[in-house]
Design a protein around this motif. Structure first.
Motif, PDB file in Angstrom:
ATOM      1  N   ALA A 154       0.846  -1.190   0.000  1.00  0.00           N
ATOM      2  CA  ALA A 154       0.000   0.000   0.000  1.00  0.00           C
ATOM      3  C   ALA A 154       0.882   1.240   0.000  1.00  0.00           C
ATOM      4  O   ALA A 154       2.035   1.214   0.441  1.00  0.00           O
ATOM      5  CB  ALA A 154      -0.920  -0.004   1.216  1.00  0.00           C
ATOM      6  N   GLU A 155       0.341   2.351  -0.501  1.00  0.00           N
ATOM      7  CA  GLU A 155       1.103   3.599  -0.535  1.00  0.00           C
ATOM      8  C   GLU A 155       1.327   4.120   0.882  1.00  0.00           C
ATOM      9  O   GLU A 155       0.518   3.875   1.781  1.00  0.00           O
ATOM     10  CB  GLU A 155       0.361   4.637  -1.370  1.00  0.00           C
ATOM     11  CG  GLU A 155       0.172   4.244  -2.828  1.00  0.00           C
ATOM     12  CD  GLU A 155       1.493   4.090  -3.567  1.00  0.00           C
ATOM     13  OE1 GLU A 155       2.348   4.990  -3.456  1.00  0.00           O
ATOM     14  OE2 GLU A 155       1.686   3.055  -4.252  1.00  0.00           O
TER      15      GLU A 155
ATOM     16  N   ASP B 141      -1.426   5.989   2.820  1.00  0.00           N
ATOM     17  CA  ASP B 141      -2.691   5.291   3.001  1.00  0.00           C
ATOM     18  C   ASP B 141      -2.864   4.778   4.424  1.00  0.00           C
ATOM     19  O   ASP B 141      -1.923   4.770   5.224  1.00  0.00           O
ATOM     20  CB  ASP B 141      -2.766   4.126   2.016  1.00  0.00           C
ATOM     21  CG  ASP B 141      -4.186   3.737   1.668  1.00  0.00           C
ATOM     22  OD1 ASP B 141      -5.122   4.405   2.147  1.00  0.00           O
ATOM     23  OD2 ASP B 141      -4.369   2.772   0.908  1.00  0.00           O
TER      24      ASP B 141
ATOM     25  N   HIS C  54     -12.216   1.672   0.348  1.00  0.00           N
ATOM     26  CA  HIS C  54     -11.680   2.904   0.927  1.00  0.00           C
ATOM     27  C   HIS C  54     -11.669   2.834   2.453  1.00  0.00           C
ATOM     28  O   HIS C  54     -12.583   2.272   3.054  1.00  0.00           O
ATOM     29  CB  HIS C  54     -12.525   4.109   0.506  1.00  0.00           C
ATOM     30  CG  HIS C  54     -12.431   4.439  -0.947  1.00  0.00           C
ATOM     31  ND1 HIS C  54     -13.536   4.590  -1.751  1.00  0.00           N
ATOM     32  CD2 HIS C  54     -11.366   4.639  -1.755  1.00  0.00           C
ATOM     33  CE1 HIS C  54     -13.160   4.881  -2.984  1.00  0.00           C
ATOM     34  NE2 HIS C  54     -11.849   4.904  -3.013  1.00  0.00           N
TER      35      HIS C  54
ATOM     36  N   HIS D 162      -7.768  -0.793   0.066  1.00  0.00           N
ATOM     37  CA  HIS D 162      -7.420   0.380  -0.732  1.00  0.00           C
ATOM     38  C   HIS D 162      -6.198   0.217  -1.656  1.00  0.00           C
ATOM     39  O   HIS D 162      -6.222  -0.589  -2.583  1.00  0.00           O
ATOM     40  CB  HIS D 162      -7.249   1.588   0.188  1.00  0.00           C
ATOM     41  CG  HIS D 162      -7.451   2.896  -0.523  1.00  0.00           C
ATOM     42  ND1 HIS D 162      -6.890   4.077  -0.075  1.00  0.00           N
ATOM     43  CD2 HIS D 162      -8.134   3.207  -1.655  1.00  0.00           C
ATOM     44  CE1 HIS D 162      -7.238   5.069  -0.886  1.00  0.00           C
ATOM     45  NE2 HIS D 162      -7.987   4.568  -1.863  1.00  0.00           N
ATOM     46  N   THR D 163      -5.113   1.000  -1.418  1.00  0.00           N
ATOM     47  CA  THR D 163      -4.021   1.026  -2.390  1.00  0.00           C
ATOM     48  C   THR D 163      -3.201  -0.265  -2.425  1.00  0.00           C
ATOM     49  O   THR D 163      -2.419  -0.464  -3.355  1.00  0.00           O
ATOM     50  CB  THR D 163      -3.077   2.223  -2.147  1.00  0.00           C
ATOM     51  OG1 THR D 163      -2.550   2.170  -0.820  1.00  0.00           O
ATOM     52  CG2 THR D 163      -3.813   3.531  -2.359  1.00  0.00           C
TER      53      THR D 163
ATOM     54  N   ASP E 192      -4.887  -1.565  -5.238  1.00  0.00           N
ATOM     55  CA  ASP E 192      -4.498  -0.764  -6.406  1.00  0.00           C
ATOM     56  C   ASP E 192      -3.189  -1.281  -6.997  1.00  0.00           C
ATOM     57  O   ASP E 192      -3.009  -1.302  -8.212  1.00  0.00           O
ATOM     58  CB  ASP E 192      -4.304   0.708  -6.009  1.00  0.00           C
ATOM     59  CG  ASP E 192      -5.612   1.469  -5.921  1.00  0.00           C
ATOM     60  OD1 ASP E 192      -6.482   1.253  -6.781  1.00  0.00           O
ATOM     61  OD2 ASP E 192      -5.760   2.292  -5.005  1.00  0.00           O
ATOM     62  N   ASN E 193      -2.261  -1.650  -6.131  1.00  0.00           N
ATOM     63  CA  ASN E 193      -0.930  -2.054  -6.576  1.00  0.00           C
ATOM     64  C   ASN E 193      -0.809  -3.547  -6.890  1.00  0.00           C
ATOM     65  O   ASN E 193       0.237  -3.993  -7.355  1.00  0.00           O
ATOM     66  CB  ASN E 193       0.108  -1.689  -5.510  1.00  0.00           C
ATOM     67  CG  ASN E 193       0.485  -0.223  -5.547  1.00  0.00           C
ATOM     68  OD1 ASN E 193       0.785   0.331  -6.595  1.00  0.00           O
ATOM     69  ND2 ASN E 193       0.468   0.428  -4.398  1.00  0.00           N
TER      70      ASN E 193
ATOM     71  N   GLN F 225       6.354  -0.556  -8.962  1.00  0.00           N
ATOM     72  CA  GLN F 225       6.928  -0.085  -7.697  1.00  0.00           C
ATOM     73  C   GLN F 225       8.407  -0.421  -7.622  1.00  0.00           C
ATOM     74  O   GLN F 225       8.857  -1.442  -8.128  1.00  0.00           O
ATOM     75  CB  GLN F 225       6.215  -0.739  -6.509  1.00  0.00           C
ATOM     76  CG  GLN F 225       5.074   0.064  -5.955  1.00  0.00           C
ATOM     77  CD  GLN F 225       4.658  -0.409  -4.563  1.00  0.00           C
ATOM     78  OE1 GLN F 225       5.347  -1.197  -3.921  1.00  0.00           O
ATOM     79  NE2 GLN F 225       3.514   0.068  -4.100  1.00  0.00           N
TER      80      GLN F 225
ATOM     81  N   MET G 259       1.150   0.799  -9.639  1.00  0.00           N
ATOM     82  CA  MET G 259      -0.062   1.543  -9.938  1.00  0.00           C
ATOM     83  C   MET G 259      -0.381   1.517 -11.436  1.00  0.00           C
ATOM     84  O   MET G 259       0.513   1.668 -12.266  1.00  0.00           O
ATOM     85  CB  MET G 259       0.092   2.996  -9.493  1.00  0.00           C
ATOM     86  CG  MET G 259      -0.112   3.205  -8.014  1.00  0.00           C
ATOM     87  SD  MET G 259      -1.864   3.120  -7.601  1.00  0.00           S
ATOM     88  CE  MET G 259      -1.795   3.487  -5.848  1.00  0.00           C
TER      89      MET G 259
ATOM     90  N   GLU H 292     -13.837   2.465  -9.854  1.00  0.00           N
ATOM     91  CA  GLU H 292     -13.521   1.451  -8.836  1.00  0.00           C
ATOM     92  C   GLU H 292     -14.702   0.562  -8.474  1.00  0.00           C
ATOM     93  O   GLU H 292     -14.554  -0.378  -7.677  1.00  0.00           O
ATOM     94  CB  GLU H 292     -13.000   2.140  -7.568  1.00  0.00           C
ATOM     95  CG  GLU H 292     -11.719   2.915  -7.786  1.00  0.00           C
ATOM     96  CD  GLU H 292     -11.329   3.775  -6.583  1.00  0.00           C
ATOM     97  OE1 GLU H 292     -10.142   4.124  -6.472  1.00  0.00           O
ATOM     98  OE2 GLU H 292     -12.208   4.100  -5.771  1.00  0.00           O
TER      99      GLU H 292
END
Length: 371
Positions: free
Chosen positions: A19-20, A23, A65, A99-100, A103-104, A128, A240, A331
């Motif tokens: 995750a970012e 986040d 989210h 969440h992210t 995403d990743n 990444q 991403m 999403e």
């Protein structure tokens, strides 16, 4: 089945370590040891969603989210975030956000968009860096094969489409144990020389604990000499956005109509047409203005994303078509994907909780409305 059991399955799909940094993923509310009676999957956790979980006897909400994004200094019910947290706690409902991390993930949000658009030859748009680690260790030659196998079984040595990857150098190792030592090979107080193999393997960073566990459990020495370093290499399996291709090129306007239909978008905001066919499409679910330059560099004809600002459209600079389909719209299919994923996993690892207890939320949490 506990909340932690469900988290473990989600971690296999999208490790939270990817995750970012900005986040807030993971278990945000609740007890990880709590038994799960049902799982409600949603894009956002609103008060209506918690009510829906209560009505359906679900005590775990899996939300894309995070309901808690910034720190809460008070929980008095003055904001919707505080009211959600209070209601969830009062009803013993746990809330988990992915969440992210999703995403990743290679099979995550952007892969879902690509599949929805029928794209082929999918690749990560912004891979990444800093997610690949390298282990080097020294082991007696006679034990090298057993150690390599253990490391491979722990997930080390996988590189793109290849596995069981390692590099090995044979040499002489020396050591001398003190009076408190208990050497497996050799004698304390005497210098020992051993035929050793230097083994180097790479692994994804979320596997570090299990790779080291395999190392220590298999290595014969009392003291294991090893090094773990983080590589600057980008990871082509984590990152991403995605880029893929249409089977047949399309006219720009026809392509936007196609995207609008496939993504159930109410409107598509776009930059100036370039009067050229669309073949290569880059996608990034959610806010994706930061991906414009990457999409250009990868030769995308169009970038499908959301939350583009007025000046972002100037960044197209007559070299790419930008399409903003809306945050929720980009999403929304994540919910169904997670329901299908968890239903299949529960069938295999927790048959006592029927797959039908993984429920897709019926609450439309999109805060943006259109006339």
């Amino acid at each position: 089945m506990t909340v932690q059991d469900v988290i473990n399955q989600l971690h296999n799909l999208a490790p939270l370590s990817y995750a970012e940094d900005f986040d807030n993923v993971g278990l945000l509310v609740g007890d990880k040891t709590q038994k799960v009676s049902g799982i409600l999957v949603t894009l956002d956790t609103l008060e209506a969603v918690v009510d829906e979980a209560i009505e359906n006897y679900c005590n775990l909400i899996v939300s894309f989210h995070p309901i808690i994004f910034k720190g809460l200094k008070k929980i008095t019910g003055k904001s919707y975030v505080e009211r959600v947290v209070i209601k969830a706690i009062q009803n013993n409902i746990a809330i988990f956000s992915i969440h992210t991390a999703l995403d990743n993930a290679i099979e995550g949000v952007n892969s879902i968009i690509c599949d929805q658009l029928g794209l082929t030859n999918k690749q990560i748009l912004i891979p990444q860096s800093g997610t690949i680690k390298k282990l080097q260790t020294y082991v007696p030659k006679a034990n090298a094969e057993a150690l390599r196998t253990a490391l491979f079984n722990a997930g080390a040595g996988s590189l793109g489409n290849y596995d069981s990857c390692s590099f090995n150098i044979e040499g002489k190792g020396t050591y001398m144990g003190n009076d408190a030592s208990n050497p497996t090979i050799g004698e304390k107080g005497k210098l020992h020389t051993e035929d050793e193999t230097l083994i180097s393997v790479t692994f994804n960073k979320h596997l570090e604990s299990q790779v080291l566990k395999a190392l220590f459990n298999t290595h014969p020495y009392e003291e294991v000499a090893y090094e773990v370093t983080t590589l600057d290499n980008t990871n082509q399996q984590i990152g991403m956005g995605m880029i893929g291709e249409l089977e047949t090129p399309m006219d720009e306007k026809d392509c936007l109509v196609y995207i609008k239909d496939k993504m159930n978008a109410s409107v598509v905001r776009h930059s100036q047409f370039l009067d050229k066919p669309v073949k290569k499409i880059a996608v990034l679910g959610g806010s994706g203005s930061f991906a414009i330059s990457a999409a250009k560099a990868k030769g995308a004809d169009i970038l499908v994303t959301a939350d583009l600002k007025y000046h972002d459209f100037f960044s197209a600079e007559n070299s790419i078509l930008l399409a903003d389909i809306g945050h929720y719209e980009s999403e929304q299919f994540t919910k169904s994907f997670l329901v299908d994923y968890l239903s299949k996993k529960i069938t295999s690892f927790a048959p006592a909780l029927q797959a039908s207890r993984v429920i897709l939320s019926k609450t439309n949490t999109n805060p943006v409305k259109y006339l």
